[in-house]
Design an enzyme around this catalytic site. Structure first.
Site, mmCIF file in Angstrom:
data_model
loop_
_atom_site.group_PDB
_atom_site.id
_atom_site.type_symbol
_atom_site.label_atom_id
_atom_site.label_comp_id
_atom_site.label_asym_id
_atom_site.label_seq_id
_atom_site.Cartn_x
_atom_site.Cartn_y
_atom_site.Cartn_z
ATOM 1 N N LYS A 135 0.817 -1.217 0.000
ATOM 2 C CA LYS A 135 0.000 0.000 0.000
ATOM 3 C C LYS A 135 0.849 1.264 0.000
ATOM 4 O O LYS A 135 0.443 2.282 -0.561
ATOM 5 C CB LYS A 135 -0.966 0.005 1.187
ATOM 6 C CG LYS A 135 -2.054 -1.039 1.027
ATOM 7 C CD LYS A 135 -3.247 -0.772 1.908
ATOM 8 C CE LYS A 135 -4.323 -1.801 1.590
ATOM 9 N NZ LYS A 135 -5.495 -1.688 2.420
ATOM 10 N N LYS A 153 -4.810 -10.000 -6.496
ATOM 11 C CA LYS A 153 -6.007 -10.082 -5.663
ATOM 12 C C LYS A 153 -7.098 -9.133 -6.176
ATOM 13 O O LYS A 153 -6.798 -8.015 -6.586
ATOM 14 C CB LYS A 153 -5.602 -9.689 -4.232
ATOM 15 C CG LYS A 153 -6.738 -9.457 -3.252
ATOM 16 C CD LYS A 153 -6.204 -9.181 -1.855
ATOM 17 C CE LYS A 153 -6.461 -7.765 -1.340
ATOM 18 N NZ LYS A 153 -7.829 -7.361 -1.135
ATOM 19 N N LYS A 161 -10.480 -3.383 -4.011
ATOM 20 C CA LYS A 161 -11.267 -2.153 -4.142
ATOM 21 C C LYS A 161 -10.498 -1.097 -4.912
ATOM 22 O O LYS A 161 -11.080 -0.238 -5.554
ATOM 23 C CB LYS A 161 -11.552 -1.579 -2.754
ATOM 24 C CG LYS A 161 -12.476 -2.395 -1.908
ATOM 25 C CD LYS A 161 -12.411 -1.874 -0.472
ATOM 26 C CE LYS A 161 -13.302 -2.678 0.445
ATOM 27 N NZ LYS A 161 -12.994 -2.447 1.849
#
Ligand code: ATP
Ligand code: MG
Length: 348
Positions: free
Chosen positions: A118, A210, A213
């Site tokens: 992230k 994956k 969102k």
């Protein structure tokens, strides 16, 4: 000491809830209600660890918090029998996270792959909250002294860290814990519940990534709020290879896209991948995708409709969250008071 069995898990109110969240987490939340006391949390304090323009600002956060709550209820979580609340209304989550920031070691957090992913290349510019995220997550779980946490495969490392923090707290304060009659351990070593055929749902555009969102391509995921046509179209366009489906599970190895679609079918139909292949072995993708689209629509469209109905009455959702917060606070206050006594923080 034997701990009372209790389930805790959370979902962030960030962006679009997708099929990965549903199959990896929410379906399990629903099933566990039968045998455990469950606490399900909309983790708004986690959502704000990324930049404001990513989580969307105050109005979007309020909306997303209500949307995740609606998704919980629409999927079959009972907020009366169990507890549904948003994290920030129970201040002990943040309070215990501070104590855990002082228990967890920099070296442990430096190893967390979610932070690396992230934060990306610009780590200097990541928030301290994003780095300390797993410590807050441990506090979420342990402030309720939860014994079981249903999550997707991507959260496994954070659950291991949660156990490390519990263990170190139990060791560091062992004497004080025993002196206060809590036996050898104040916090349980929480078990992750990562089971079934869809613990890691992959992107529909790239079977090695994956479903997320934050993926720029909306075609990479099926959102819980997608309408029937959109769901069918996204499945039809999902990346595949040219071979027909194998008839045995071993034939899915090295075929990530095929494996993913079979896993999604199995998760939605609540059967195993082997059973899916018994039915669709040797079928062409065009046939399988039609069946998958029908199944996905049948399972997801009632949830989308109920979410829509629920979000039209934000007052009702806010009352559900307030009621859940009150009940969660009672549990969390008991833990936090004991933690203060154990650590030596004076309270009246
Ligand atoms: P973000 O990218 O913002 O972290 P997310 O999609 O990972 O969003 P979270 O709120 O972080 O959503 O996770 C909620 C739950 O959904 C967690 O238990 C997580 O493990 C699970 N989950 C998330 N993505 C997937 C996926 N692709 N497959 C299975 N489970 C998933
Ligand atoms: Mg996540």
């Amino acid at each position: 000491m034997a701990f009372r069995q209790r389930v805790f898990s959370g979902v962030q109110p960030t962006g679009n809830l997708h099929l990965g969240n549903y199959l990896g987490a929410i379906v399990k939340f629903v099933a566990l209600q039968q045998h455990f006391d469950c606490i399900y949390c909309v983790v708004d304090l986690h959502a704000i660890t990324v930049p404001v323009d990513v989580w969307g600002g105050p109005e979007v956060l309020r909306q997303s918090t209500r949307e995740v709550t609606a998704a919980f209820i629409a999927s079959g979580i009972d907020p009366n029998k169990h507890i549904v609340f948003n994290q920030s209304q129970v201040h002990q989550h943040a309070e215990l996270a501070w104590v855990f920031n002082c228990v967890a070691r920099m070296g442990w957090l430096n190893r967390m792959t979610q932070f690396k992913e992230k934060a990306g290349k610009d780590r200097e510019n990541a928030s301290i909250g994003l780095f300390a995220y797993p410590s807050l997550m441990a506090a979420d779980i342990l402030v309720h002294r939860a014994t079981h946490v249903p999550v997707g495969e991507d959260q496994k490392q954070h659950l291991e860290l949660c156990r490390d923090i519990a263990q170190k707290f139990n060791n560091d304060f062992g004497e004080s814990i025993r002196a206060r009659g809590f036996g050898d351990a104040f916090f349980p070593l929480t078990e992750p519940v990562i089971q079934g055929p869809a613990t890691r749902v992959m992107s529909l555009r790239d079977g090695t990534k994956k479903m997320s969102k934050s993926d720029a391509s909306d075609n990479s995921r099926i959102n819980l709020t997608d309408d029937t046509d959109t769901i069918a179209q996204k499945i039809r366009r999902a990346k595949t290879d040219p071979e027909p489906l194998p008839s045995e599970e071993a034939g899915l190895e090295a075929r990530p896209e095929a494996d993913n679609l079979v896993g999604i079918y199995a998760g939605l139909a609540e059967i195993t991948k082997a059973e899916v292949l018994k039915q669709f072995g040797n079928a062409q993708f065009s046939t399988f995708k039609t069946a998958l689209a029908e199944l996905a629509v049948a399972k997801l469209s009632p949830i989308a409709a109920e979410m829509k109905r629920l979000t039209q009455d934000p007052g009702h959702i806010d009352r559900v969250l307030a009621d859940g917060s009150e009940r969660a606070s009672a549990i969390a206050a008991e833990t936090m008071n004991a933690v203060k006594d154990i650590v030596g923080l004076i309270r009246h």
